[in-house]
Design a protein around this motif. Structure first.
Motif, mmCIF file in Angstrom:
data_model
loop_
_atom_site.group_PDB
_atom_site.id
_atom_site.type_symbol
_atom_site.label_atom_id
_atom_site.label_comp_id
_atom_site.label_asym_id
_atom_site.label_seq_id
_atom_site.Cartn_x
_atom_site.Cartn_y
_atom_site.Cartn_z
ATOM 1 N N PRO A 156 0.835 -1.213 0.000
ATOM 2 C CA PRO A 156 0.000 0.000 0.000
ATOM 3 C C PRO A 156 0.865 1.256 0.000
ATOM 4 N N ARG A 157 0.414 2.257 -0.709
ATOM 5 C CA ARG A 157 1.136 3.521 -0.777
ATOM 6 C C ARG A 157 0.856 4.356 0.468
ATOM 7 N N THR A 158 1.835 5.137 0.872
ATOM 8 C CA THR A 158 1.673 6.021 2.022
ATOM 9 C C THR A 158 2.057 7.440 1.629
ATOM 10 N N ALA A 159 1.540 8.396 2.376
ATOM 11 C CA ALA A 159 1.857 9.820 2.148
ATOM 12 C C ALA A 159 1.701 10.191 0.677
ATOM 13 N N MET A 160 0.563 9.838 0.100
ATOM 14 C CA MET A 160 0.331 10.095 -1.317
ATOM 15 C C MET A 160 0.040 11.567 -1.593
ATOM 16 N N THR A 161 0.453 12.015 -2.771
ATOM 17 C CA THR A 161 0.010 13.307 -3.284
ATOM 18 C C THR A 161 -1.322 13.102 -4.000
ATOM 19 N N HIS A 162 -1.945 14.192 -4.385
ATOM 20 C CA HIS A 162 -3.195 14.113 -5.143
ATOM 21 C C HIS A 162 -2.981 13.327 -6.433
ATOM 22 N N ALA A 163 -1.890 13.627 -7.148
ATOM 23 C CA ALA A 163 -1.617 12.949 -8.421
ATOM 24 C C ALA A 163 -1.408 11.451 -8.220
ATOM 25 N N GLU A 164 -0.694 11.071 -7.164
ATOM 26 C CA GLU A 164 -0.457 9.657 -6.896
ATOM 27 C C GLU A 164 -1.761 8.948 -6.541
ATOM 28 N N TYR A 165 -2.607 9.629 -5.782
ATOM 29 C CA TYR A 165 -3.898 9.061 -5.387
ATOM 30 C C TYR A 165 -4.755 8.759 -6.610
ATOM 31 N N ARG A 166 -4.701 9.628 -7.609
ATOM 32 C CA ARG A 166 -5.498 9.442 -8.815
ATOM 33 C C ARG A 166 -4.884 8.444 -9.791
ATOM 34 N N LEU A 168 -4.325 5.151 -10.785
ATOM 35 C CA LEU A 168 -4.813 3.810 -10.469
ATOM 36 C C LEU A 168 -3.883 2.703 -10.952
ATOM 37 N N ASN A 169 -2.897 3.050 -11.769
ATOM 38 C CA ASN A 169 -1.956 2.041 -12.239
ATOM 39 C C ASN A 169 -1.077 1.525 -11.102
ATOM 40 N N ASN A 170 -0.959 2.309 -10.043
ATOM 41 C CA ASN A 170 -0.108 1.923 -8.919
ATOM 42 C C ASN A 170 -0.918 1.417 -7.728
ATOM 43 N N GLU A 171 -2.166 1.040 -7.959
ATOM 44 C CA GLU A 171 -3.025 0.620 -6.867
ATOM 45 C C GLU A 171 -3.658 -0.732 -7.169
ATOM 46 N N THR A 172 -3.905 -1.504 -6.114
ATOM 47 C CA THR A 172 -4.751 -2.685 -6.237
ATOM 48 C C THR A 172 -6.013 -2.409 -5.414
ATOM 49 N N ILE A 173 -7.065 -3.158 -5.701
ATOM 50 C CA ILE A 173 -8.325 -2.950 -4.988
ATOM 51 C C ILE A 173 -8.157 -3.193 -3.497
ATOM 52 N N ILE A 174 -7.455 -4.254 -3.128
ATOM 53 C CA ILE A 174 -7.261 -4.542 -1.712
ATOM 54 C C ILE A 174 -6.403 -3.466 -1.043
ATOM 55 N N ASN A 175 -5.383 -2.976 -1.735
ATOM 56 C CA ASN A 175 -4.555 -1.920 -1.153
ATOM 57 C C ASN A 175 -5.342 -0.637 -0.906
ATOM 58 N N HIS A 176 -6.395 -0.418 -1.687
ATOM 59 C CA HIS A 176 -7.209 0.787 -1.516
ATOM 60 C C HIS A 176 -7.816 0.849 -0.113
ATOM 61 N N PHE A 177 -8.075 -0.304 0.465
ATOM 62 C CA PHE A 177 -8.599 -0.310 1.834
ATOM 63 C C PHE A 177 -7.589 0.299 2.799
ATOM 64 N N TYR A 178 -6.317 -0.059 2.617
ATOM 65 C CA TYR A 178 -5.281 0.444 3.523
ATOM 66 C C TYR A 178 -4.896 1.887 3.196
ATOM 67 N N GLU A 179 -4.942 2.218 1.922
ATOM 68 C CA GLU A 179 -4.547 3.563 1.504
ATOM 69 C C GLU A 179 -5.594 4.619 1.852
ATOM 70 N N LYS A 180 -6.869 4.222 1.896
ATOM 71 C CA LYS A 180 -7.922 5.200 2.151
ATOM 72 C C LYS A 180 -9.011 4.707 3.089
ATOM 73 N N LEU A 181 -9.696 3.627 2.723
ATOM 74 C CA LEU A 181 -10.956 3.287 3.380
ATOM 75 C C LEU A 181 -10.815 3.071 4.884
ATOM 76 N N LEU A 182 -9.745 2.412 5.312
ATOM 77 C CA LEU A 182 -9.570 2.153 6.738
ATOM 78 C C LEU A 182 -9.175 3.403 7.521
ATOM 79 N N THR A 183 -8.826 4.472 6.812
ATOM 80 C CA THR A 183 -8.468 5.726 7.490
ATOM 81 C C THR A 183 -9.690 6.613 7.751
ATOM 82 N N LEU A 184 -10.808 6.313 7.096
ATOM 83 C CA LEU A 184 -11.954 7.218 7.135
ATOM 84 C C LEU A 184 -12.630 7.266 8.506
#
Length: 219
Positions: A156-166, A168-184
């Motif tokens: 999972p990516r950490t300390a993302m910029t806006h551009a990195e967040y957008r 999607l080539n560097n993301e997996t669906i499961i990693n999205h939980f750690y990168e965003k959803l679990l932080t909400l």
């Protein structure tokens, strides 16, 4: 124009704009956010219900990830709101909410403080991004854009910029939980939303635990 008539018109406008969405931000999402915002506003009577519900209905109509021309979309919304009798101050409040509630605004530090109405809409939107609904929306969104479901070698990516967040080539669906959803859960504005988020957070944690166990043929 009566409050009920105004909100009915807002609902119809929102449905006309979001009814064909295929990314998990369709009118079903809008209706859930409105329902959650209505539930939250009951706990915070100081909030203006009409502004809260209107912003909830319109919050994705000018979203950069869903609209090709955000400037044109914004003009359409402004014209529509003026036609419904909203004052200039009310329209600016609604746009303040729409322009500053997205998660990506927290990444680059450009978000302006939200009024109570905006905090309720933001909480409602975030609640719909987690739990069982959040799981299905994450998979639906990732599938729509051709994301890989899971790769244990991709961290999972950490300390993302806006551009990195957008990106999607560097993301997996499961990693999205750690990168965003679990932080909400910890980003909720109100105590009422934090309480609702607790259960939804556990639903996601249980899903991830079961998913990885099945992935590794342990379950």
């Amino acid at each position: 124009m009566a409050e009920a008539e105004v909100l009915a018109a807002v609902r119809q406008f929102s449905q006309s704009k979001m009814g064909d969405d295929e990314t998990g931000h369709g009118f079903d999402h809008i209706q859930r956010v409105v329902g959650l915002a209505e539930r939250l506003v009951q706990a915070y009577p100081a909030a203006d219900r009409v502004l809260t519900v209107t912003a909830a209905y319109l919050h994705d109509v000018i979203d950069e990830k869903l609209v090709t021309d955000t400037a044109q979309a914004s003009e359409e919304v402004r014209y529509f709101l003026k036609q419904q009798g909203f004052t200039a101050d009310q329209i600016e409040t609604i746009f303040l909410i729409m322009d500053n509630m997205s998660y990506h605004k927290t990444l680059d530090g450009t978000a302006k403080p939200l009024p109570l109405e905006g905090q309720l809409v933001q909480d409602a939107d975030r609640l719909d991004a987690i739990g069982a609904i959040g799981i299905s929306r994450a998979i639906y969104f990732g599938g729509h854009f051709g994301e890989k479901i899971y790769d244990p070698a991709v961290q999972p990516r950490t300390a993302m910029t806006h551009a990195e967040y957008r990106n999607l080539n560097n993301e997996t669906i499961i990693n999205h939980f750690y990168e965003k959803l679990l932080t909400l859960k910890d980003l909720m504005n109100t105590a009422a939303a934090k309480q609702l988020a607790e259960h939804r957070q556990q639903v996601m944690l249980d899903f991830l635990s079961e998913y990885k166990a099945e992935w590794n043929a342990e379950a």
